[in-house]
Design a protein around this motif. Structure first.
Motif, PDB file in Angstrom:
ATOM      1  N   VAL A 156      -4.984   1.300  -8.613  1.00  0.00           N
ATOM      2  CA  VAL A 156      -4.018   1.193  -9.698  1.00  0.00           C
ATOM      3  C   VAL A 156      -2.746   0.632  -9.080  1.00  0.00           C
ATOM      4  O   VAL A 156      -2.190   1.230  -8.163  1.00  0.00           O
ATOM      5  CB  VAL A 156      -3.764   2.566 -10.346  1.00  0.00           C
ATOM      6  N   SER A 157      -2.272  -0.524  -9.571  1.00  0.00           N
ATOM      7  CA  SER A 157      -1.185  -1.206  -8.868  1.00  0.00           C
ATOM      8  C   SER A 157      -0.312  -1.972  -9.850  1.00  0.00           C
ATOM      9  O   SER A 157      -0.805  -2.542 -10.827  1.00  0.00           O
ATOM     10  CB  SER A 157      -1.754  -2.167  -7.816  1.00  0.00           C
ATOM     11  N   GLY A 158       0.995  -2.008  -9.576  1.00  0.00           N
ATOM     12  CA  GLY A 158       1.944  -2.740 -10.396  1.00  0.00           C
ATOM     13  C   GLY A 158       3.106  -1.837 -10.754  1.00  0.00           C
ATOM     14  O   GLY A 158       3.768  -1.262  -9.894  1.00  0.00           O
ATOM     15  N   TYR A 159       3.341  -1.660 -12.065  1.00  0.00           N
ATOM     16  CA  TYR A 159       4.359  -0.748 -12.586  1.00  0.00           C
ATOM     17  C   TYR A 159       3.685   0.178 -13.598  1.00  0.00           C
ATOM     18  O   TYR A 159       4.178   0.416 -14.692  1.00  0.00           O
ATOM     19  CB  TYR A 159       5.494  -1.554 -13.221  1.00  0.00           C
ATOM     20  N   LEU A 160       2.519   0.682 -13.225  1.00  0.00           N
ATOM     21  CA  LEU A 160       1.691   1.461 -14.137  1.00  0.00           C
ATOM     22  C   LEU A 160       2.060   2.935 -14.111  1.00  0.00           C
ATOM     23  O   LEU A 160       2.255   3.521 -13.039  1.00  0.00           O
ATOM     24  CB  LEU A 160       0.217   1.289 -13.780  1.00  0.00           C
ATOM     25  N   GLU A 181      -6.641   4.593  -4.828  1.00  0.00           N
ATOM     26  CA  GLU A 181      -5.399   4.061  -4.266  1.00  0.00           C
ATOM     27  C   GLU A 181      -4.440   3.754  -5.406  1.00  0.00           C
ATOM     28  O   GLU A 181      -4.831   3.141  -6.404  1.00  0.00           O
ATOM     29  CB  GLU A 181      -5.636   2.773  -3.469  1.00  0.00           C
ATOM     30  N   ILE A 182      -3.177   4.173  -5.249  1.00  0.00           N
ATOM     31  CA  ILE A 182      -2.143   3.901  -6.245  1.00  0.00           C
ATOM     32  C   ILE A 182      -0.952   3.261  -5.536  1.00  0.00           C
ATOM     33  O   ILE A 182      -0.467   3.779  -4.531  1.00  0.00           O
ATOM     34  CB  ILE A 182      -1.713   5.186  -6.967  1.00  0.00           C
ATOM     35  N   HIS A 183      -0.494   2.141  -6.078  1.00  0.00           N
ATOM     36  CA  HIS A 183       0.652   1.416  -5.526  1.00  0.00           C
ATOM     37  C   HIS A 183       1.620   1.057  -6.655  1.00  0.00           C
ATOM     38  O   HIS A 183       1.197   0.842  -7.792  1.00  0.00           O
ATOM     39  CB  HIS A 183       0.210   0.127  -4.826  1.00  0.00           C
ATOM     40  N   HIS A 184       2.886   0.967  -6.323  1.00  0.00           N
ATOM     41  CA  HIS A 184       3.892   0.513  -7.282  1.00  0.00           C
ATOM     42  C   HIS A 184       4.738  -0.604  -6.656  1.00  0.00           C
ATOM     43  O   HIS A 184       5.945  -0.430  -6.447  1.00  0.00           O
ATOM     44  CB  HIS A 184       4.763   1.685  -7.735  1.00  0.00           C
ATOM     45  N   PRO A 185       4.119  -1.750  -6.368  1.00  0.00           N
ATOM     46  CA  PRO A 185       4.839  -2.827  -5.685  1.00  0.00           C
ATOM     47  C   PRO A 185       5.953  -3.432  -6.527  1.00  0.00           C
ATOM     48  O   PRO A 185       6.960  -3.895  -5.990  1.00  0.00           O
ATOM     49  CB  PRO A 185       3.746  -3.861  -5.396  1.00  0.00           C
ATOM     50  N   SER A 186       5.779  -3.434  -7.866  1.00  0.00           N
ATOM     51  CA  SER A 186       6.739  -4.114  -8.743  1.00  0.00           C
ATOM     52  C   SER A 186       7.365  -3.124  -9.718  1.00  0.00           C
ATOM     53  O   SER A 186       7.360  -3.342 -10.926  1.00  0.00           O
ATOM     54  CB  SER A 186       6.032  -5.239  -9.508  1.00  0.00           C
ATOM     55  N   TRP A 187       7.878  -2.029  -9.195  1.00  0.00           N
ATOM     56  CA  TRP A 187       8.471  -0.985 -10.027  1.00  0.00           C
ATOM     57  C   TRP A 187       9.548  -1.587 -10.935  1.00  0.00           C
ATOM     58  O   TRP A 187      10.417  -2.317 -10.470  1.00  0.00           O
ATOM     59  CB  TRP A 187       9.072   0.103  -9.151  1.00  0.00           C
TER      60      TRP A 187
END
Length: 504
Positions: A156-160, A181-187
């Motif tokens: 799950v990645s982005g601003y979710l 895996e959870i990422h927030h690259p573009s919060w």
């Protein structure tokens, strides 16, 4: 790892593309079967608000299915009823994602009632089976089973933001598999690498996290890291069960430009080491059930259960590799050795380390000029975590000298007097005097658990000497998206490990 803006332009050979639909009023669309072409046809005909129902069956998909910009529900007949197996043959290269969902910013996007099996076609791959990208605040992933034979089960990645609930990850050390895996690259839909997440306030106790609640992560072949995340990750893990598996994130320590995990709430989870049938070496005296390598955290009410000789040494630990492991290359960030311009050398603090919070915004691929981003101290608070029924303190790796007790993290002190550590008990027992930074969990305050009558607890922080202020109340449980309804499916009970042996 790719952020959402890269995924949008990613061309996958042989991809079955699903186009963008217009808004509608919630129709139910029956797919003719679970075959890839039948599911794609049903999704193509769906509009925002619709539910695509996939019947029971066992089907193999041989190319990527992409849902791009539709707020729909994709619903199977239930775990182990609608089974989708990854049959993509990448010809020896990296395998593309099997199901890729690029969410629309408005409306509910929901995946429920499937089993996804990584299969054996094309060999092991570091890519994931199911992936979600975009920036919706209404993502729900629930009542699914993931069997990640290709290493990673779900990303799950982005601003979710939203909730991942009542899923079952069937893991195995033999596959070197990882569940989530959870990422927030573009919060905030700004930038990449997690830069903006690190530049914004933490907002503990709010909806501005990805929630992971009431899931099961079960390994049947030795210890597995069930979770991971970095690039500004903001997560809440609560009331999950981890069997022969552990919770972890990554720091600002990789070979790339990626930033550390930013903020996490980890509470009321159960970690089970079950070696009754024998075990491999990885389950004997494993260091911790929960491990963090960066950012601020609140970690409480977790417990470990041990059987058959396996154990956790403690419940929670903190780590930071740049400050001590100089055998690893860190091409972007180099070492935190007292002279690096990324770090606050005079205070002995490293960029994005555990206990760090909001700082200045970085931009550009190499984030030049190199400079300490003036990150605030936002301590990690650790309380009421039980190892075999006894209170377990969190601890920092002895080599990570930059992570300092009563500055970067605070442990519960049963004899708390307000000078150091943190306390727990009724609000009336909180000391009147306090040293800035200490905290106190008031057990008779705050109501946030809808399933429990009466106070559920909330955290007070000493913001300046002898001045207490409310710091944190957990977000309502269950998550509001869960209260909105569930698919008519069930989650299997955890199964004990099999085909393992004890090495003495």
């Amino acid at each position: 790892m790719r952020s959402a803006k890269f995924i949008r332009v990613l061309a996958v050979c042989g991809m079955a593309a699903v186009g963008v639909g217009a808004s509608a009023e919630g129709a139910t669309i029956q797919a003719g079967g679970c075959n890839q072409s039948q599911v794609v046809s049903a999704i193509n005909s769906a509009k925002d608000g619709d539910t695509v129902v996939v019947p029971a069956g066992n089907c193999t998909w041989t190319s990527t299915v992409t849902i791009d910009g539709k707020s729909i529900t994709l619903q199977g007949a239930g775990i182990d009823a609608t089974v989708i197996t990854d049959g993509i043959d990448s010809g020896g290269g990296a395998k593309p994602v099997l199901l890729q969902w690029i969410t629309k910013n408005t409306g509910l996007s929901r995946l429920t009632g499937f089993t996804f099996n990584g299969g054996s076609t094309g060999g092991k791959s570091w890519t994931t089976i199911v992936a979600f990208y975009g920036s919706t605040a209404s993502l729900r992933i629930d009542h699914n089973k993931i069997i990640p034979t290709r290493v990673k089960g779900m990303e799950v990645s982005g601003y979710l933001r939203g909730v991942i609930d009542h899923n079952y990850w069937q893991l195995d050390r033999g596959w070197f598999s990882q569940g989530l895996e959870i990422h927030h690259p573009s919060w905030g839909d700004v930038g990449d690498f997690g830069d903006n997440s690190w530049a914004q306030p933490t907002n503990f106790g709010s909806s501005q996290f990805m929630f992971v609640e009431d899931n099961q992560f079960v390994s049947s072949g030795g210890h597995v890291y069930a979770t991971d995340g970095w690039m500004g990750q903001r997560v809440v893990y609560r009331r999950n069960t981890f069997t022969n598996s552990t919770w972890a994130n990554h720091g600002t320590e990789t070979s790339g430009r990626w930033r550390s995990a930013r903020a996490s709430e980890v509470y009321q989870n159960t970690f089970v080491v079950n070696t009754d049938g024998g075990s491999d070496w990885s389950l004997g005296a494993f260091p911790s059930a929960i491990g963090s390598r960066g950012g601020t955290s609140i970690v409480f009410d977790n417990n470990t259960q041990h059987s058959g000789g396996g154990s956790f040494q403690t419940v929670f630990d903190l780590q930071y590799y740049r400050s001590w492991d100089f055998s690893r290359p860190y091409p972007t960030w180099d070492y935190c050795n007292g002279s690096n311009s990324w770090d606050n050398n005079s205070a002995g603090r490293c960029i994005d380390q555990p206990g760090n919070g909001q700082g200045g915004y970085m931009s550009g691929y190499d984030a030049t000029p190199h400079a300490w981003p003036n990150q605030s101290i936002e301590p990690v608070y650790i309380f009421n975590n039980l190892r075999i029924g006894s209170l377990a303190a969190g601890w920092s790796n002895a080599n990570a000298r930059n992570i300092v007790a009563n500055r970067d993290y605070y442990n519960q002190d049963p004899n708390f007097n307000g000078s150091s550590g943190m306390g727990r008990g009724p609000l009336s027992s909180r000391p009147s005097s306090c040293t800035a930074g200490v905290a106190y969990w008031a057990t008779d305050q705050g109501e946030w658990d809808a399933g429990h009558s009466g106070p559920d607890g909330q955290l007070y922080k000493c913001v300046s000497n002898n001045s207490w202020s409310l710091y944190y109340t957990p977000y309502v449980y269950p998550h509001p998206l869960v209260s909105g309804g569930s698919a008519p499916v069930t989650t299997p009970a955890p199964q004990p490990p099999s085909n393992v042996r004890l090495i003495k």
